[in-house]
Design a protein around this motif. Structure first.
Motif, short mmCIF file in Angstrom:
data_model
loop_
_atom_site.label_atom_id
_atom_site.label_comp_id
_atom_site.label_asym_id
_atom_site.label_seq_id
_atom_site.Cartn_x
_atom_site.Cartn_y
_atom_site.Cartn_z
N PHE A 68 -3.41 5.39 9.31
CA PHE A 68 -2.25 5.50 8.42
C PHE A 68 -2.56 4.89 7.06
O PHE A 68 -2.23 5.47 6.01
N SER A 69 -3.20 3.73 7.06
CA SER A 69 -3.52 3.07 5.79
C SER A 69 -4.57 3.84 5.01
O SER A 69 -4.49 3.93 3.78
N ILE B 237 -4.21 -4.18 -4.82
CA ILE B 237 -4.87 -2.87 -4.91
C ILE B 237 -6.37 -3.01 -4.65
O ILE B 237 -6.97 -2.15 -4.00
N ALA B 238 -6.95 -4.10 -5.11
CA ALA B 238 -8.38 -4.33 -4.89
C ALA B 238 -8.71 -4.47 -3.41
O ALA B 238 -9.86 -4.25 -3.01
N CYS B 239 -7.71 -4.81 -2.61
CA CYS B 239 -7.93 -4.99 -1.16
C CYS B 239 -7.64 -3.73 -0.35
O CYS B 239 -7.86 -3.72 0.87
N PHE B 240 -7.16 -2.67 -1.01
CA PHE B 240 -6.83 -1.45 -0.27
C PHE B 240 -8.05 -0.90 0.47
O PHE B 240 -7.92 -0.30 1.54
N GLN B 241 -9.23 -1.11 -0.10
CA GLN B 241 -10.45 -0.57 0.51
C GLN B 241 -10.78 -1.24 1.84
O GLN B 241 -11.62 -0.75 2.60
N ASP B 242 -10.12 -2.35 2.13
CA ASP B 242 -10.40 -3.07 3.37
C ASP B 242 -9.67 -2.49 4.57
O ASP B 242 -9.99 -2.81 5.72
N LEU C 146 0.83 -1.21 0.00
CA LEU C 146 0.00 0.00 0.00
C LEU C 146 0.86 1.26 0.00
O LEU C 146 0.70 2.14 -0.86
N ALA C 147 1.78 1.35 0.95
CA ALA C 147 2.67 2.51 1.01
C ALA C 147 3.53 2.59 -0.25
O ALA C 147 3.77 3.68 -0.79
#
Length: 212
Positions: free
Chosen positions: A136-137, A126-131, A98-99
């Motif tokens: 910070f995330s 990337i599809a899991c970033f919304q989780d 993510l970072a």
């Protein structure tokens, strides 16, 4: 009374965190050379005395953070030849993706790089970033969405760029990030004539939700 100062955590943590936070602050100010100097301070803390097993674990954490931040700063300074090496580093260290993608998209926009292959390689991540829900995330996700929106628009992929702008706008609204919210509104407005009816409706719904 002599002996070792008693603290909740090993002294190496306080020492390392001081330089870590200072380096991050300098990075935000785009003072990259100074930030790299801070990274070097916590990259190797094996010289600390009175190390126990817990201290060794903390030292290893700082070593890992230093490696990642060294890549980040060098990329932002234009050392784009490190990109493929950094991508491989991320593949071997999934928690950093993510970072890392935030850094990669910012670098791509700053130096006109094509990173379509990187986006494809990490598409499932990337599809899991919304989780992610921790602050910070969420902040990193917001910046990633902002930079990928710019990237897609600059590539001429207007529909995808507008879709990413709306994702960023919705996230900024949820996080009450006024600066990014306003930037996304301006970006959408610039390309509004290319937006689909559904995208215009989504845009209006986000604005209406903001007013409530």
């Amino acid at each position: 009374m002599g002996g070792i100062l008693e603290t909740e955590r090993h002294l190496v943590v306080y020492y390392g965190q001081g330089f870590l936070l200072k380096g991050l602050a300098l990075q935000l100010q785009e003072r990259y050379e100074e930030a790299i100097s801070c990274v070097q301070e916590y990259a190797e803390l094996g010289w600390f005395k009175f190390r126990d097993e817990l201290a060794e674990m903390e030292i290893e954490k700082f070593r890992g953070w230093a490696k990642a931040n060294h890549y980040t700063l060098n990329l932002l300074m234009g050392r784009t030849e490190l990109l493929s090496e950094y991508v491989n580093h991320l593949a071997n260290n999934p928690p950093e993706i993510l970072a890392g993608m935030f850094t990669i998209m910012e670098t791509a926009n700053r130096f006109g790089l094509s990173v379509d292959d990187v986006l494809e390689r990490f598409s499932k991540d990337i599809a899991c970033f919304q989780d992610y829900e921790d602050p910070f995330s969420l902040t990193r996700h917001l910046h990633f969405r902002y930079h990928i929106a710019i990237y897609q628009l600059h590539k001429g992929r207007i529909a995808e760029g507008i879709a990413e702008t709306l994702r960023c706008l919705a996230l900024a609204s949820r996080m009450k990030e006024q600066e990014k919210f306003q930037s996304c509104v301006a970006m959408f407005w610039k390309y509004r004539h290319s937006a689909s009816d559904q995208q215009i409706n989504d845009f209006q719904n986000i604005l209406e939700g903001r007013k409530k």
